[in-house]
Scaffold this motif. Structure first.
Motif, PDB file in Angstrom:
ATOM      1  N   ARG A 129      10.740 -17.424  17.716  1.00  0.00           N
ATOM      2  CA  ARG A 129      11.864 -18.272  17.343  1.00  0.00           C
ATOM      3  C   ARG A 129      12.885 -17.572  16.476  1.00  0.00           C
ATOM      4  O   ARG A 129      13.908 -18.174  16.131  1.00  0.00           O
ATOM      5  CB  ARG A 129      11.339 -19.531  16.629  1.00  0.00           C
ATOM      6  N   GLY A 130      12.623 -16.319  16.074  1.00  0.00           N
ATOM      7  CA  GLY A 130      13.614 -15.597  15.302  1.00  0.00           C
ATOM      8  C   GLY A 130      13.008 -14.749  14.207  1.00  0.00           C
ATOM      9  O   GLY A 130      11.796 -14.540  14.129  1.00  0.00           O
ATOM     10  N   THR A 131      13.861 -14.274  13.320  1.00  0.00           N
ATOM     11  CA  THR A 131      13.493 -13.309  12.301  1.00  0.00           C
ATOM     12  C   THR A 131      12.645 -13.974  11.217  1.00  0.00           C
ATOM     13  O   THR A 131      13.010 -15.007  10.672  1.00  0.00           O
ATOM     14  CB  THR A 131      14.754 -12.700  11.677  1.00  0.00           C
ATOM     15  N   LEU A 132      11.519 -13.354  10.913  1.00  0.00           N
ATOM     16  CA  LEU A 132      10.539 -13.905   9.984  1.00  0.00           C
ATOM     17  C   LEU A 132      10.360 -12.956   8.800  1.00  0.00           C
ATOM     18  O   LEU A 132      10.082 -11.774   8.983  1.00  0.00           O
ATOM     19  CB  LEU A 132       9.198 -14.096  10.702  1.00  0.00           C
ATOM     20  N   PHE A 133      10.535 -13.480   7.574  1.00  0.00           N
ATOM     21  CA  PHE A 133      10.385 -12.692   6.362  1.00  0.00           C
ATOM     22  C   PHE A 133       9.159 -13.158   5.581  1.00  0.00           C
ATOM     23  O   PHE A 133       8.959 -14.365   5.393  1.00  0.00           O
ATOM     24  CB  PHE A 133      11.602 -12.852   5.448  1.00  0.00           C
ATOM     25  N   HIS A 134       8.358 -12.217   5.102  1.00  0.00           N
ATOM     26  CA  HIS A 134       7.303 -12.464   4.136  1.00  0.00           C
ATOM     27  C   HIS A 134       7.604 -11.615   2.897  1.00  0.00           C
ATOM     28  O   HIS A 134       7.877 -10.414   3.023  1.00  0.00           O
ATOM     29  CB  HIS A 134       5.928 -12.068   4.683  1.00  0.00           C
ATOM     30  N   HIS A 135       7.544 -12.220   1.719  1.00  0.00           N
ATOM     31  CA  HIS A 135       7.879 -11.542   0.464  1.00  0.00           C
ATOM     32  C   HIS A 135       6.781 -11.857  -0.544  1.00  0.00           C
ATOM     33  O   HIS A 135       6.573 -13.017  -0.905  1.00  0.00           O
ATOM     34  CB  HIS A 135       9.232 -12.056  -0.039  1.00  0.00           C
ATOM     35  N   TYR A 136       6.043 -10.835  -0.982  1.00  0.00           N
ATOM     36  CA  TYR A 136       4.919 -11.018  -1.895  1.00  0.00           C
ATOM     37  C   TYR A 136       5.136 -10.237  -3.188  1.00  0.00           C
ATOM     38  O   TYR A 136       5.597  -9.091  -3.181  1.00  0.00           O
ATOM     39  CB  TYR A 136       3.597 -10.513  -1.289  1.00  0.00           C
ATOM     40  N   HIS A 137       4.749 -10.872  -4.300  1.00  0.00           N
ATOM     41  CA  HIS A 137       4.597 -10.190  -5.585  1.00  0.00           C
ATOM     42  C   HIS A 137       3.109 -10.185  -5.914  1.00  0.00           C
ATOM     43  O   HIS A 137       2.440 -11.225  -5.799  1.00  0.00           O
ATOM     44  CB  HIS A 137       5.358 -10.929  -6.685  1.00  0.00           C
ATOM     45  N   VAL A 138       2.582  -9.035  -6.353  1.00  0.00           N
ATOM     46  CA  VAL A 138       1.157  -8.939  -6.682  1.00  0.00           C
ATOM     47  C   VAL A 138       0.997  -8.280  -8.055  1.00  0.00           C
ATOM     48  O   VAL A 138       1.934  -7.652  -8.576  1.00  0.00           O
ATOM     49  CB  VAL A 138       0.375  -8.117  -5.627  1.00  0.00           C
ATOM     50  N   ASP A 139      -0.207  -8.415  -8.616  1.00  0.00           N
ATOM     51  CA  ASP A 139      -0.501  -7.671  -9.839  1.00  0.00           C
ATOM     52  C   ASP A 139      -1.177  -6.350  -9.468  1.00  0.00           C
ATOM     53  O   ASP A 139      -1.317  -6.012  -8.280  1.00  0.00           O
ATOM     54  CB  ASP A 139      -1.344  -8.510 -10.799  1.00  0.00           C
ATOM     55  N   GLU A 140      -1.639  -5.610 -10.498  1.00  0.00           N
ATOM     56  CA  GLU A 140      -2.208  -4.281 -10.252  1.00  0.00           C
ATOM     57  C   GLU A 140      -3.474  -4.328  -9.410  1.00  0.00           C
ATOM     58  O   GLU A 140      -3.871  -3.316  -8.800  1.00  0.00           O
ATOM     59  CB  GLU A 140      -2.513  -3.590 -11.586  1.00  0.00           C
ATOM     60  N   ASN A 141      -4.113  -5.474  -9.340  1.00  0.00           N
ATOM     61  CA  ASN A 141      -5.329  -5.626  -8.539  1.00  0.00           C
ATOM     62  C   ASN A 141      -5.059  -6.207  -7.153  1.00  0.00           C
ATOM     63  O   ASN A 141      -5.987  -6.479  -6.396  1.00  0.00           O
ATOM     64  CB  ASN A 141      -6.331  -6.520  -9.276  1.00  0.00           C
ATOM     65  N   GLY A 142      -3.786  -6.408  -6.837  1.00  0.00           N
ATOM     66  CA  GLY A 142      -3.438  -6.941  -5.519  1.00  0.00           C
ATOM     67  C   GLY A 142      -3.552  -8.454  -5.418  1.00  0.00           C
ATOM     68  O   GLY A 142      -3.551  -8.998  -4.312  1.00  0.00           O
TER      69      GLY A 142
ATOM     70  N   ALA B 161       2.343  -0.556  -4.885  1.00  0.00           N
ATOM     71  CA  ALA B 161       3.596  -1.243  -5.206  1.00  0.00           C
ATOM     72  C   ALA B 161       3.265  -2.688  -5.565  1.00  0.00           C
ATOM     73  O   ALA B 161       2.317  -3.262  -5.026  1.00  0.00           O
ATOM     74  CB  ALA B 161       4.562  -1.189  -4.031  1.00  0.00           C
ATOM     75  N   LEU B 162       4.030  -3.265  -6.461  1.00  0.00           N
ATOM     76  CA  LEU B 162       3.770  -4.625  -6.918  1.00  0.00           C
ATOM     77  C   LEU B 162       4.633  -5.665  -6.203  1.00  0.00           C
ATOM     78  O   LEU B 162       4.525  -6.860  -6.483  1.00  0.00           O
ATOM     79  CB  LEU B 162       3.994  -4.734  -8.431  1.00  0.00           C
ATOM     80  N   GLU B 163       5.463  -5.208  -5.281  1.00  0.00           N
ATOM     81  CA  GLU B 163       6.304  -6.120  -4.505  1.00  0.00           C
ATOM     82  C   GLU B 163       6.465  -5.555  -3.106  1.00  0.00           C
ATOM     83  O   GLU B 163       6.643  -4.348  -2.936  1.00  0.00           O
ATOM     84  CB  GLU B 163       7.671  -6.289  -5.170  1.00  0.00           C
ATOM     85  N   GLY B 164       6.381  -6.417  -2.097  1.00  0.00           N
ATOM     86  CA  GLY B 164       6.547  -5.980  -0.718  1.00  0.00           C
ATOM     87  C   GLY B 164       7.225  -7.042   0.111  1.00  0.00           C
ATOM     88  O   GLY B 164       6.986  -8.236  -0.079  1.00  0.00           O
ATOM     89  N   ILE B 165       8.073  -6.590   1.034  1.00  0.00           N
ATOM     90  CA  ILE B 165       8.782  -7.504   1.936  1.00  0.00           C
ATOM     91  C   ILE B 165       8.602  -6.991   3.351  1.00  0.00           C
ATOM     92  O   ILE B 165       8.911  -5.829   3.646  1.00  0.00           O
ATOM     93  CB  ILE B 165      10.280  -7.588   1.585  1.00  0.00           C
TER      94      ILE B 165
ATOM     95  N   LEU C  81       0.823  -1.211   0.000  1.00  0.00           N
ATOM     96  CA  LEU C  81       0.000   0.000   0.000  1.00  0.00           C
ATOM     97  C   LEU C  81       0.856   1.260   0.000  1.00  0.00           C
ATOM     98  O   LEU C  81       0.354   2.346  -0.296  1.00  0.00           O
ATOM     99  CB  LEU C  81      -0.913   0.026   1.223  1.00  0.00           C
ATOM    100  N   ALA C  82       2.147   1.113   0.347  1.00  0.00           N
ATOM    101  CA  ALA C  82       3.081   2.249   0.444  1.00  0.00           C
ATOM    102  C   ALA C  82       2.562   3.288   1.425  1.00  0.00           C
ATOM    103  O   ALA C  82       2.545   4.491   1.153  1.00  0.00           O
ATOM    104  CB  ALA C  82       3.326   2.867  -0.934  1.00  0.00           C
ATOM    105  N   VAL C  83       2.145   2.816   2.622  1.00  0.00           N
ATOM    106  CA  VAL C  83       1.623   3.726   3.639  1.00  0.00           C
ATOM    107  C   VAL C  83       2.463   3.641   4.907  1.00  0.00           C
ATOM    108  O   VAL C  83       3.134   2.645   5.165  1.00  0.00           O
ATOM    109  CB  VAL C  83       0.155   3.398   3.995  1.00  0.00           C
ATOM    110  N   LYS C  84       2.395   4.702   5.680  1.00  0.00           N
ATOM    111  CA  LYS C  84       2.923   4.694   7.041  1.00  0.00           C
ATOM    112  C   LYS C  84       1.734   4.542   7.966  1.00  0.00           C
ATOM    113  O   LYS C  84       0.821   5.371   7.958  1.00  0.00           O
ATOM    114  CB  LYS C  84       3.676   5.986   7.350  1.00  0.00           C
TER     115      LYS C  84
END
Length: 477
Positions: free
Chosen positions: A378-391, A367-371, A81-84
Motif C-alpha cells: 500500500r505504500g512507503t512504510l517507516f519504522h523508527h526506534y529509539h533503544v538504550d545501550e542494551n537494545g 546505535a541508539l536510534e534506527g529508521i 546494529l550498524a551492519v551491512k
C-alpha cells in the motif's frame, strides 16, 4: 433539512472505518469524512521490549501484510546494529517482499474490488463479492485465488509460515531458499504470469466503459512519494525517497529515511484515529501526497523488467500524461506491479545467492536510534526506534502506508459523493461508489490502527441537531 449520511463500516476493506457524508438543506453534499474508528496501540506497547523481538512483534500488526512490517523492522534493526547485511540476506528479503506484493495486490483486485466493475456498482450487495464473482466468472476468480496462493506459498517456503513469520531479523534472514522451494516457484511462474496478463487485458478493455470512474474516483493534483532505485527505476525495498508533482516534475529527490521528520509531518483530526501525514514544505493540508502502486508508477522513470515496463508505457498513454492523477488507476497499477513482481521473482530464483547459507551479519547494539523504510503493497512504510545501550525499546514511531494516503482518501470520498448524491438521493449504489473510492487505496486499517470486535454495515440519516436518527439501514448485522 441538513443531515448526515453515515456508512459504518466501509465494506470490502481490511479493518474498520466509517464515512460521514454531510448534506446541506438542499440535499447537496457539502463535505465528507473518512473516519478510522479503530484505536492504535503498537507504538506504545512495544516500549520495554528488546529490539531483537521487534520484527516478530510488528509482523503481528496485520495478518494481510505482516511481511511489510517484518522487513521494515528488520531494516531498522540493521541500523541499530550498524551492519551491512550479506547479499544473500538482501536478495532473500527482496524475494519475500515481491511475494507479499503479489499476494496482497491479488487480494485487493480479485477479491475486494473487481466485483464492482465486473458485477456492477448497483448490483445486489448480497452477491457483489468474491462469491458472486465465482458464479459469474469462475475462471477469473479461480485464477485470482491461485495467484494469491502463489505469493503466500513463497512466503511460507522462505519463512515456514504464511503469516507472522519471524524469518527476517536484524542483520539479515534466518535461512536461504531450499532447492525444493526453488523448484516449486519455477514450476508455477508460467501459470501466474498467464493469470496476470489475462487480468490486465480484461481491465484495459473495461476502462473504455469506466471513464466516469476514472474522472470522478479521486482525480485531483497532488504530490506522489515512493522509493526509487539509483537510476530512477521502480523499487520496492532499497533505493532512496523521491517526491514528484502531478506533472511529473521532481519536487525532492535522494531523500534518506533517516531524515523523514524534515519532510514529513503528522497532523491529527478529532474525528479519526488515523494520523494525517503531509509534505512539510507545503504545510498542512496543502502538502497532500499519495503513496502505493499508483505513486510508485508515477514516481519511477521505468520498470527494469521487459513486460512490466511495456505495460507502464501503455499505462502512461492511457492516463493522458507522464503522471496518472486518478486514484481509480490504483487498480491498474496493482496489476502492473504484480507483473513486475513475477518477472523479478523469476530472476531472483535463478540467482545463486538466494541458496547461500551466509544470510546474516552478527553484531551487538552500535546505535541508539534506527529508521528503516520499505515499500509495502500500500505504500512507503517507516519504522523508527529509539533503544538504550542494551537494545531495549524506549520509543517507537510507525508511519503506515495507509496513513500517508489519509488526506487523499478523504478528498476522494468527498469528490465521489459530490458527483453522485443530489437532492438527498442516497441510494445503495451511490453509497457503494463512495465506499469504492476508499477501496481504490486498499487501506489496511489493521496496520494503521487497532480495535477489538466487529461492526455491521450501517447507514444512518441524522437530523441537523446531530442527534436525531431519521432513518437507519443495516446489513450484515
Amino acid at each position: 433539512m441538513a443531515r448526515t449520511v453515515v456508512i459504518d463500516p466501509v465494506t470490502r476493506i481490511e479493518g474498520h472505518a466509517k464515512i460521514s457524508i454531510f448534506l446541506d438543506d438542499l440535499g447537496e453534499v457539502s463535505d465528507a469524512h473518512f473516519h478510522v474508528v479503530e484505536y492504535r496501540g503498537f507504538e506504545k506497547f512495544c516500549e520495554g521490549r528488546p529490539m531483537w523481538e521487534m520484527a516478530g512483534i510488528t509482523s503481528r500488526i496485520c495478518g494481510i501484510c505482516p511481511v511489510s512490517h517484518l522487513l521494515a523492522s528488520a531494516k531498522t534493526g540493521d541500523k541499530l546494529l550498524a551492519v551491512k547485511i550479506p547479499p544473500a540476506g538482501e536478495k532473500l528479503r527482496r524475494l519475500m517482499n515481491l511475494a507479499q506484493i503479489t499476494q496482497s495486490h491479488a487480494l485487493s483486485f480479485f477479491h475486494l474490488s473487481s466485483p464492482d466493475f465486473l458485477l456492477g456498482w448497483d448490483s445486489n450487495p448480497a452477491t457483489r463479492n468474491v462469491f458472486g464473482l465465482m458464479a459469474a466468472n469462475p475462471d477469473l476468480a479461480r485464477g485470482g485465488i491461485r495467484l494469491r496462493q502463489f505469493g503466500q506459498q513463497i512466503i511460507e517456503i522462505l519463512g515456514a509460515k504464511k503469516i507472522h513469520t519471524a524469518w527476517a531479523v536484524a542483520g539479515g534472514v534466518r535461512s536461504p531458499l531450499s532447492e525444493e522451494g526453488r523448484t516449486w516457484i519455477c514450476d508455477r511462474i508460467p501459470e501466474s504470469l498467464a493469470t496476470i496478463e489475462n487480468a490486465l487485458a480484461l481491465f484495459k478493455n473495461l476502462l473504455n466503459e469506466l471513464q466516469t470512474e476514472v474522472d470522478v474516483f479521486g482525480k485531483f493534483p497532488s504530490l506522489f512519494m515512493s522509493l526509487v532505485g539509483k537510476n530512477g527505476e521502480w523499487e520496492h525495498y532499497g533505493g532512496h525517497i523521491r517526491f514528484v508533482d502531478s506533472q511529473g516534475q521532481i519536487v525532492a529527490d535522494h531523500l534518506s529515511e533517516d531524515d523523514y521528520q524534515q519532510y514529513i509531518g503528522e497532523a491529527v483530526e478529532p474525528w479519526s484515529y488515523l494520523k494525517f501525514p503531509y509534505y512539510k514544505p507545503l504545510g498542512y493540508p496543502d502538502g497532500i501526497y499519495r503513496v502505493g502502486p499508483l505513486a510508485r508508477l508515477n514516481v519511477c522513470e521505468y520498470i527494469d523488467t521487459p513486460k512490466a515496463n511495456q505495460e507502464l508505457q501503455e499505462f502512461r498513454d492511457r492516463s493522458g500524461g507522464r503522471v496518472a492523477t486518478s486514484s481509480f488507476f490504483y487498480h491498474y497499477a496493482r496489476l502492473i506491479e504484480i507483473l513486475a513482481a513475477l518477472e523479478k521473482i523469476a530472476e531472483l530464483v535463478e540467482d545463486p545467492d538466494v541458496m547461500s547459507s551466509h544470510t546474516r551479519a552478527q553484531a551487538g547494539i552500535n546505535a541508539l536510534e534506527g529508521i528503516g523504510v520499505s515499500e509495502a503493497p500500500r505504500g512507503t512504510l517507516f519504522h523508527h526506534y529509539h533503544v538504550d545501550e542494551n537494545g531495549i525499546i524506549k520509543k517507537v514511531n510507525l508511519i503506515i502506508a495507509t496513513g500517508h494516503n489519509n488526506l487523499a482518501m478523504n478528498k476522494t470520498v468527498a469528490q465521489i459523493a459530490k458527483h453522485y448524491i443530489h437532492n438527498g438521493d442516497v441510494s445503495e449504489g451511490f453509497l457503494n461508489r463512495v465506499e469504492a473510492g476508499i477501496r481504490n487505496f486498499d487501506p489496511c486499517l489493521s496496520c494503521s490502527t487497532h480495535a477489538y470486535g466487529q461492526m455491521p454495515m450501517q447507514v444512518q440519516l441524522i437530523g441537523s441537531d446531530h442527534r436525531t436518527v431519521l432513518k437507519e439501514i443495516r446489513r450484515n448485522d
